[in-house]
Motif scaffolding. Structure first.
Motif, mmCIF file in Angstrom:
data_model
loop_
_atom_site.group_PDB
_atom_site.id
_atom_site.type_symbol
_atom_site.label_atom_id
_atom_site.label_comp_id
_atom_site.label_asym_id
_atom_site.label_seq_id
_atom_site.Cartn_x
_atom_site.Cartn_y
_atom_site.Cartn_z
ATOM 1 N N ASP A 74 0.718 -1.313 0.029
ATOM 2 C CA ASP A 74 0.119 0.039 -0.070
ATOM 3 C C ASP A 74 0.813 1.375 -0.004
ATOM 4 O O ASP A 74 0.072 2.332 -0.420
ATOM 5 N N CYS A 75 1.942 1.115 0.162
ATOM 6 C CA CYS A 75 2.916 2.331 0.503
ATOM 7 C C CYS A 75 3.999 2.578 -0.708
ATOM 8 O O CYS A 75 4.709 3.651 -0.463
ATOM 9 N N GLY A 76 4.150 1.687 -1.637
ATOM 10 C CA GLY A 76 5.052 2.144 -2.791
ATOM 11 C C GLY A 76 6.481 1.684 -2.131
ATOM 12 O O GLY A 76 7.405 2.345 -2.984
ATOM 13 N N ILE A 77 6.747 0.935 -1.160
ATOM 14 C CA ILE A 77 8.157 0.380 -0.785
ATOM 15 C C ILE A 77 8.402 -0.852 -1.082
ATOM 16 O O ILE A 77 7.469 -1.545 -1.610
ATOM 17 N N ASP A 78 9.433 -1.143 -0.976
ATOM 18 C CA ASP A 78 9.795 -2.701 -1.280
ATOM 19 C C ASP A 78 11.018 -3.150 -0.115
ATOM 20 O O ASP A 78 11.229 -2.514 0.823
ATOM 21 N N GLU A 79 11.359 -4.432 -0.612
ATOM 22 C CA GLU A 79 12.507 -5.020 0.486
ATOM 23 C C GLU A 79 13.562 -4.200 0.843
ATOM 24 O O GLU A 79 14.200 -3.984 1.951
ATOM 25 N N ALA A 80 13.901 -3.766 -0.151
ATOM 26 C CA ALA A 80 15.380 -2.936 -0.402
ATOM 27 C C ALA A 80 15.267 -1.730 0.714
ATOM 28 O O ALA A 80 16.158 -1.495 1.422
ATOM 29 N N PHE A 81 13.946 -1.068 0.672
ATOM 30 C CA PHE A 81 13.701 -0.018 1.487
ATOM 31 C C PHE A 81 13.801 -0.554 3.077
ATOM 32 O O PHE A 81 14.495 0.250 3.782
ATOM 33 N N LEU A 82 13.231 -1.549 3.212
ATOM 34 C CA LEU A 82 13.208 -2.283 4.642
ATOM 35 C C LEU A 82 14.645 -2.487 5.115
ATOM 36 O O LEU A 82 15.149 -2.295 6.308
ATOM 37 N N ILE A 92 12.051 -8.610 7.395
ATOM 38 C CA ILE A 92 11.562 -8.346 5.930
ATOM 39 C C ILE A 92 10.731 -9.395 5.250
ATOM 40 O O ILE A 92 9.980 -9.413 4.444
ATOM 41 N N THR A 93 11.337 -10.936 5.442
ATOM 42 C CA THR A 93 10.693 -12.220 5.021
ATOM 43 C C THR A 93 9.329 -12.357 5.473
ATOM 44 O O THR A 93 8.272 -12.510 4.542
ATOM 45 N N MET A 94 8.799 -11.833 6.770
ATOM 46 C CA MET A 94 7.530 -11.959 7.147
ATOM 47 C C MET A 94 6.672 -10.881 6.391
ATOM 48 O O MET A 94 5.542 -11.244 6.237
ATOM 49 N N VAL A 95 7.235 -9.882 6.240
ATOM 50 C CA VAL A 95 6.583 -8.762 5.416
ATOM 51 C C VAL A 95 6.089 -9.253 4.043
ATOM 52 O O VAL A 95 4.949 -9.359 3.640
ATOM 53 N N ARG A 96 7.199 -9.704 3.431
ATOM 54 C CA ARG A 96 7.105 -10.329 1.979
ATOM 55 C C ARG A 96 6.188 -11.376 2.009
ATOM 56 O O ARG A 96 5.235 -11.510 1.080
ATOM 57 N N LEU A 97 6.286 -12.159 2.955
ATOM 58 C CA LEU A 97 5.174 -13.532 2.743
ATOM 59 C C LEU A 97 3.788 -13.194 2.954
ATOM 60 O O LEU A 97 2.708 -13.962 2.510
ATOM 61 N N VAL A 98 3.426 -12.056 3.710
ATOM 62 C CA VAL A 98 2.041 -11.476 4.031
ATOM 63 C C VAL A 98 1.761 -10.726 2.810
ATOM 64 O O VAL A 98 0.550 -10.071 3.061
ATOM 65 N N SER A 99 2.535 -10.229 2.256
ATOM 66 C CA SER A 99 2.166 -9.083 1.111
ATOM 67 C C SER A 99 1.851 -9.886 -0.240
ATOM 68 O O SER A 99 2.400 -10.951 -0.653
#
Length: 194
Positions: A74-82, A92-99
């Motif tokens: 929803d915010c236009g960011i990616d894993e690299a930002f995190l 980061i893995t958890m955020v990716r897995l639920v996205s």
């Protein structure tokens, strides 16, 4: 070159904590609202609270991932930002897995099955907490007022998801549904979170 000290590395001191993550999440979701016109940032805050209720043993990475769980979508960011912000690979893995990526055509039940197949307990707990908030009685009533068919469809989807996820984590589904059914009103939760 990594600067080391007897107490660890310099980069260790730069790891974000829950307070920093809360501020970052609020910034990223600034101006966004949910279908009830409440500030969207309150949703991830309630999810982080749910994580601590259903899994008090969950570490800070799970709580921070709960706060960040919708930022990629929803915010236009990616894993690299995190990663640049210093979040751990586990967070980061958890955020990716639920996205869910924009072009993802899988039905929700398949998304949940794939999440379970990942075996990542933190992500599974986070998703239970997310679905708990999505099933909050007041949020369901608000959606019913706007689109009863969609509200019923989502209610069934999230209940089925919680059942599968609880089975995979060993969390008592009856307790989770009891917590949902007995949730305090959103205003009191939101005030407590501020």
């Amino acid at each position: 070159m990594r600067v080391t000290h007897s107490k660890g590395t310099f980069s260790d001191a730069m790891k974000p904590d829950i307070e920093y993550t809360l501020k970052l999440m609020r910034q990223l979701h600034e101006g966004q609202t949910d279908h009830s016109r409440r500030p969207y940032a309150l949703h991830p805050e309630r999810i982080a609270q749910n994580v601590k209720i259903i899994a008090p043993h969950a570490g800070d990475d799970v709580v921070m991932a709960a706060l960040l769980h919708d930022t990629i979508e929803d915010c236009g960011i990616d894993e690299a930002f995190l990663r640049k912000k210093g979040y751990s690979e586990d967070c980061i893995t958890m955020v990716r897995l639920v996205s869910k990526p924009d072009n993802d055509k899988r039905p929700y039940s398949q998304v949940i099955d794939d999440l379970i197949a990942s075996g990542h307990q933190g992500a599974l707990i986070l998703k239970i907490a997310d679905n708990m908030d999505n099933l909050h009685p007041e949020r369901v009533r608000n959606l019913m007022a706007h689109d009863s068919e969609k509200a019923q469809r989502l209610r069934e989807r999230y209940r089925a998801s919680i059942e599968k996820l609880c089975s995979a984590t060993g969390i008592n589904k009856n307790r989770v549904f009891e917590l949902i059914d007995n949730s305090p009103n959103l205003e009191s939760i939101d005030i407590a979170l501020k």
